[in-house]
Design an enzyme around this catalytic site. Structure first.
Site, PDB file in Angstrom:
ATOM      1  N   VAL A   1       0.671  -1.281   0.066  1.00 18.11           N
ATOM      2  CA  VAL A   1       0.061  -0.155   0.073  1.00 18.11           C
ATOM      3  C   VAL A   1       0.939   1.350  -0.098  1.00 18.11           C
ATOM      4  O   VAL A   1       0.751   2.113  -0.802  1.00 18.11           O
ATOM      5  CB  VAL A   1      -0.835  -0.045   1.336  1.00 18.11           C
ATOM      6  CG1 VAL A   1      -1.854   1.155   1.216  1.00 18.11           C
ATOM      7  CG2 VAL A   1      -1.805  -1.313   1.224  1.00 18.11           C
TER       8      VAL A   1
ATOM      9  N   LYS B   1      10.526  -0.278   8.808  1.00 17.34           N
ATOM     10  CA  LYS B   1      11.008  -1.310  10.123  1.00 17.34           C
ATOM     11  C   LYS B   1      12.407  -1.457   9.482  1.00 17.34           C
ATOM     12  O   LYS B   1      13.253  -1.602  10.535  1.00 17.34           O
ATOM     13  CB  LYS B   1      10.076  -2.160  10.135  1.00 17.34           C
ATOM     14  CG  LYS B   1      10.505  -2.729  11.626  1.00 17.34           C
ATOM     15  CD  LYS B   1       9.265  -3.950  11.860  1.00 17.34           C
ATOM     16  CE  LYS B   1       9.683  -4.666  13.202  1.00 17.34           C
ATOM     17  NZ  LYS B   1       8.406  -5.428  13.810  1.00 17.34           N
TER      18      LYS B   1
ATOM     19  N   LYS C   1      -7.072  -2.095   9.096  1.00 17.26           N
ATOM     20  CA  LYS C   1      -8.233  -2.626   9.330  1.00 17.26           C
ATOM     21  C   LYS C   1      -8.450  -3.046  10.956  1.00 17.26           C
ATOM     22  O   LYS C   1      -9.030  -2.863  11.703  1.00 17.26           O
ATOM     23  CB  LYS C   1      -9.083  -3.250   8.617  1.00 17.26           C
ATOM     24  CG  LYS C   1      -8.079  -4.655   8.236  1.00 17.26           C
ATOM     25  CD  LYS C   1      -8.502  -5.088   7.041  1.00 17.26           C
ATOM     26  CE  LYS C   1      -7.350  -4.761   5.742  1.00 17.26           C
ATOM     27  NZ  LYS C   1      -7.372  -5.430   4.690  1.00 17.26           N
TER      28      LYS C   1
ATOM     29  N   GLU D   1     -11.167   4.900   4.737  1.00 21.56           N
ATOM     30  CA  GLU D   1     -11.852   4.596   3.716  1.00 21.56           C
ATOM     31  C   GLU D   1     -10.958   3.047   3.105  1.00 21.56           C
ATOM     32  O   GLU D   1     -11.584   2.029   2.994  1.00 21.56           O
ATOM     33  CB  GLU D   1     -11.873   5.385   2.445  1.00 21.56           C
ATOM     34  CG  GLU D   1     -12.997   4.720   1.415  1.00 21.56           C
ATOM     35  CD  GLU D   1     -14.386   4.689   1.666  1.00 21.56           C
ATOM     36  OE1 GLU D   1     -14.952   5.435   2.002  1.00 21.56           O
ATOM     37  OE2 GLU D   1     -14.775   3.538   1.594  1.00 21.56           O
TER      38      GLU D   1
ATOM     39  N   ILE E   1     -13.454   0.023  -3.207  1.00 21.70           N
ATOM     40  CA  ILE E   1     -14.931   0.405  -3.207  1.00 21.70           C
ATOM     41  C   ILE E   1     -15.294   1.430  -2.251  1.00 21.70           C
ATOM     42  O   ILE E   1     -15.002   1.167  -1.005  1.00 21.70           O
ATOM     43  CB  ILE E   1     -15.758  -1.050  -3.037  1.00 21.70           C
ATOM     44  CG1 ILE E   1     -15.240  -1.956  -3.889  1.00 21.70           C
ATOM     45  CG2 ILE E   1     -17.290  -0.684  -3.358  1.00 21.70           C
ATOM     46  CD1 ILE E   1     -15.816  -3.369  -3.593  1.00 21.70           C
TER      47      ILE E   1
ATOM     48  N   GLY F   1      -1.026 -14.942  -5.367  1.00 20.78           N
ATOM     49  CA  GLY F   1      -0.680 -13.997  -4.631  1.00 20.78           C
ATOM     50  C   GLY F   1      -1.730 -13.285  -4.089  1.00 20.78           C
ATOM     51  O   GLY F   1      -1.805 -12.242  -3.545  1.00 20.78           O
TER      52      GLY F   1
ATOM     53  N   GLU G   1      -2.389 -15.106   1.315  1.00 24.16           N
ATOM     54  CA  GLU G   1      -0.792 -15.261   2.027  1.00 24.16           C
ATOM     55  C   GLU G   1      -0.527 -16.700   2.140  1.00 24.16           C
ATOM     56  O   GLU G   1      -1.453 -17.493   2.143  1.00 24.16           O
ATOM     57  CB  GLU G   1      -0.941 -14.588   3.574  1.00 24.16           C
ATOM     58  CG  GLU G   1      -1.495 -13.171   3.599  1.00 24.16           C
ATOM     59  CD  GLU G   1      -0.503 -12.267   3.138  1.00 24.16           C
ATOM     60  OE1 GLU G   1       0.977 -12.569   3.168  1.00 24.16           O
ATOM     61  OE2 GLU G   1      -0.849 -11.165   2.393  1.00 24.16           O
TER      62      GLU G   1
ATOM     63  N   LYS H   1     -13.221  -5.864   9.119  1.00 23.16           N
ATOM     64  CA  LYS H   1     -13.887  -4.905   8.295  1.00 23.16           C
ATOM     65  C   LYS H   1     -15.471  -4.898   8.796  1.00 23.16           C
ATOM     66  O   LYS H   1     -15.888  -3.833   8.385  1.00 23.16           O
ATOM     67  CB  LYS H   1     -13.829  -5.425   6.833  1.00 23.16           C
ATOM     68  CG  LYS H   1     -12.408  -5.326   6.274  1.00 23.16           C
ATOM     69  CD  LYS H   1     -12.603  -6.080   4.813  1.00 23.16           C
ATOM     70  CE  LYS H   1     -11.150  -6.103   4.573  1.00 23.16           C
ATOM     71  NZ  LYS H   1     -10.902  -7.038   3.223  1.00 23.16           N
TER      72      LYS H   1
HETATM   73  N1  LIG Z   1      -2.451  -5.154   0.601  1.00 22.23           N
HETATM   74  C1  LIG Z   1      -3.712  -4.751   0.613  1.00 22.23           C
HETATM   75  O1  LIG Z   1      -4.319  -4.893  -0.531  1.00 22.23           O
HETATM   76  C2  LIG Z   1      -4.450  -3.921   1.562  1.00 22.23           C
HETATM   77  C3  LIG Z   1      -5.562  -3.566   1.275  1.00 22.23           C
HETATM   78  C4  LIG Z   1      -6.173  -2.634   2.389  1.00 22.23           C
HETATM   79  C5  LIG Z   1      -5.690  -2.500   3.606  1.00 22.23           C
HETATM   80  N2  LIG Z   1      -4.462  -3.083   3.887  1.00 22.23           N
HETATM   81  C6  LIG Z   1      -3.913  -2.821   5.325  1.00 22.23           C
HETATM   82  O2  LIG Z   1      -2.761  -2.013   5.008  1.00 22.23           O
HETATM   83  C7  LIG Z   1      -1.566  -2.085   5.969  1.00 22.23           C
HETATM   84  C8  LIG Z   1      -0.437  -2.283   5.117  1.00 22.23           C
HETATM   85  O3  LIG Z   1      -0.654  -3.328   4.119  1.00 22.23           O
HETATM   86  P1  LIG Z   1       0.644  -3.750   3.213  1.00 22.23           P
HETATM   87  O4  LIG Z   1      -0.149  -5.020   2.252  1.00 22.23           O
HETATM   88  O5  LIG Z   1       1.084  -2.662   2.430  1.00 22.23           O
HETATM   89  O6  LIG Z   1       1.510  -4.358   4.247  1.00 22.23           O
HETATM   90  P2  LIG Z   1       3.181  -4.968   3.763  1.00 22.23           P
HETATM   91  O7  LIG Z   1       3.356  -4.982   2.274  1.00 22.23           O
HETATM   92  O8  LIG Z   1       3.308  -6.248   4.475  1.00 22.23           O
HETATM   93  O9  LIG Z   1       4.074  -3.622   4.195  1.00 22.23           O
HETATM   94  C9  LIG Z   1       4.054  -3.557   5.661  1.00 22.23           C
HETATM   95  C10 LIG Z   1       4.927  -2.139   5.881  1.00 22.23           C
HETATM   96  O10 LIG Z   1       5.011  -1.584   7.212  1.00 22.23           O
HETATM   97  C11 LIG Z   1       6.288  -1.519   7.539  1.00 22.23           C
HETATM   98  N3  LIG Z   1       6.078  -1.611   9.046  1.00 22.23           N
HETATM   99  C12 LIG Z   1       6.037  -2.625  10.014  1.00 22.23           C
HETATM  100  N4  LIG Z   1       6.191  -2.465  11.069  1.00 22.23           N
HETATM  101  C13 LIG Z   1       6.482  -1.158  11.180  1.00 22.23           C
HETATM  102  C14 LIG Z   1       7.023  -0.169  12.116  1.00 22.23           C
HETATM  103  N5  LIG Z   1       6.959  -0.759  13.552  1.00 22.23           N
HETATM  104  N6  LIG Z   1       7.283   1.291  11.928  1.00 22.23           N
HETATM  105  C15 LIG Z   1       7.572   1.496  10.637  1.00 22.23           C
HETATM  106  N7  LIG Z   1       7.222   0.865   9.765  1.00 22.23           N
HETATM  107  C16 LIG Z   1       6.590  -0.591   9.957  1.00 22.23           C
HETATM  108  C17 LIG Z   1       7.426  -2.558   6.776  1.00 22.23           C
HETATM  109  O11 LIG Z   1       8.537  -2.170   6.931  1.00 22.23           O
HETATM  110  P3  LIG Z   1       9.645  -2.997   6.133  1.00 22.23           P
HETATM  111  O12 LIG Z   1       9.463  -2.574   4.627  1.00 22.23           O
HETATM  112  O13 LIG Z   1      10.961  -2.146   6.552  1.00 22.23           O
HETATM  113  O14 LIG Z   1       9.700  -4.273   6.548  1.00 22.23           O
HETATM  114  C18 LIG Z   1       6.488  -2.468   5.367  1.00 22.23           C
HETATM  115  O15 LIG Z   1       6.884  -1.452   4.795  1.00 22.23           O
HETATM  116  C19 LIG Z   1      -2.157  -3.222   6.799  1.00 22.23           C
HETATM  117  O16 LIG Z   1      -2.627  -2.905   7.762  1.00 22.23           O
HETATM  118  C20 LIG Z   1      -3.035  -3.897   5.942  1.00 22.23           C
HETATM  119  O17 LIG Z   1      -4.120  -4.747   6.531  1.00 22.23           O
HETATM  120  C21 LIG Z   1      -3.854  -3.799   2.861  1.00 22.23           C
END
Ligand SMILES: NC(=O)c1ccc[n+]([C@@H]2O[C@H](COP(=O)([O-])OP(=O)(O)OC[C@H]3O[C@@H](n4cnc5c(N)ncnc54)[C@H](OP(=O)(O)O)[C@@H]3O)[C@@H](O)[C@H]2O)c1
Length: 230
Positions: free
Chosen positions: A17, A41, A99, A123, A130, A181, A184, A199
């Site tokens: 994201v 991180k 979420k 959102e 959506i 993909g 997970e 959600k």
């Molecule tokens: N993926 C989707 O389609 C989607 C859709 C809607 C909502 N979300 C929500 O959006 C959030 C992010 O999702 P994502 O898919 O982008 O996750 P992701 O690809 O796993 O990325 C997570 C990011 O968070 C960073 N991080 C973790 N702990 C941290 C901390 N304590 N301080 C600073 N940075 C930290 C990680 O750092 P590093 O890069 O250094 O490891 C990484 O860059 C989640 O809560 C997820 O539920 C995701």
């Protein structure tokens, strides 16, 4: 949050994201929003952005007076809540997609939003592309909603489609979802329903407006509906 004001963003998270947002803002200068700093991180990961943009020190963003919006898109819910609540207390508006954090801390976020008068927008936390939350708030605010029905989890949607339309067994549909993909490697959050639960906590609050929470002493409290979107 005024759309005409220049947004100087402190971004937490540069995963699916966070990097997605960075790329969109790069391609769309008309949005009048720039990312000043990104907190991540793991500093040794290779990033598709200049090194000087990144830090692992959250206070660099949270204490920067030029940053007026914190976008929090990390994958650790307790850390996310600490970041979001500090940002609000430091006078910064917040956008979050987390979420789990929002569902688990809904009442506290409402309280913080009320105390600070700042925007808390999320959102993207529920069926990201959506616009459901804004629709519920703006178009169904005074309507009698009898029910909400949806498959709110993308992996489940994919698996159910394969099972019903192509008659795949659940296990085969799940393996396919993982290979492509959509799911997970550990699909527990998706297929055990926790992602959907988070959600629904958010969506049902916006549809029916009662926040219930239990204090550490065991007392139940009910907060009346209040718009969190401003
Ligand atoms: N993926 C989707 O389609 C989607 C859709 C809607 C909502 N979300 C929500 O959006 C959030 C992010 O999702 P994502 O898919 O982008 O996750 P992701 O690809 O796993 O990325 C997570 C990011 O968070 C960073 N991080 C973790 N702990 C941290 C901390 N304590 N301080 C600073 N940075 C930290 C990680 O750092 P590093 O890069 O250094 O490891 C990484 O860059 C989640 O809560 C997820 O539920 C995701």
């Amino acid at each position: 949050m005024s759309v005409h004001r220049k947004l100087t963003i402190g971004l937490f998270g540069f995963g699916v994201v966070g990097e997605g947002l960075y790329k969109i803002l790069q391609k769309t200068p008309s949005l009048n929003a720039t990312i000043k700093k990104v907190c991540i991180k793991h500093p040794d990961k290779k990033r598709n952005a200049p090194d000087e943009l990144f830090t692992t020190d959250r206070n660099v963003l949270l204490n920067d007076s030029e940053i007026n919006v914190i976008v929090e898109v990390i994958n650790e819910s307790e850390e996310a809540f600490q970041i979001v609540s500090t940002a609000l207390r430091n006078g910064k508006e917040v956008v979050s997609a987390s979420k789990k954090m929002i569902a688990e801390h809904f009442a506290e976020l409402l309280q913080l939003q009320k105390e600070t008068g700042l925007a808390v927008l999320y959102e993207a936390s529920s069926c990201a592309s959506i616009p459901i939350i804004r629709n519920l708030e703006e178009y169904y605010d005074n309507d009698l909603l009898h029910s909400l029905k949806a498959i709110v989890n993308g992996s489940t949607n994919f698996i159910l489609t394969k099972m019903f339309e192509e008659k795949l067994e659940f296990r085969d549909a799940l393996i396919l979802a993982q290979q492509l993909g959509f799911a997970e490697a550990d699909p527990k959050l998706d297929i055990d329903g926790y992602d959907a639960l988070n959600k629904w906590v958010i969506l049902l609050n916006h549809a029916y407006g009662i926040v219930e929470y239990r204090t550490l002493a065991g007392q139940m409290h009910r907060l009346p509906r209040r718009k969190i979107l401003i």
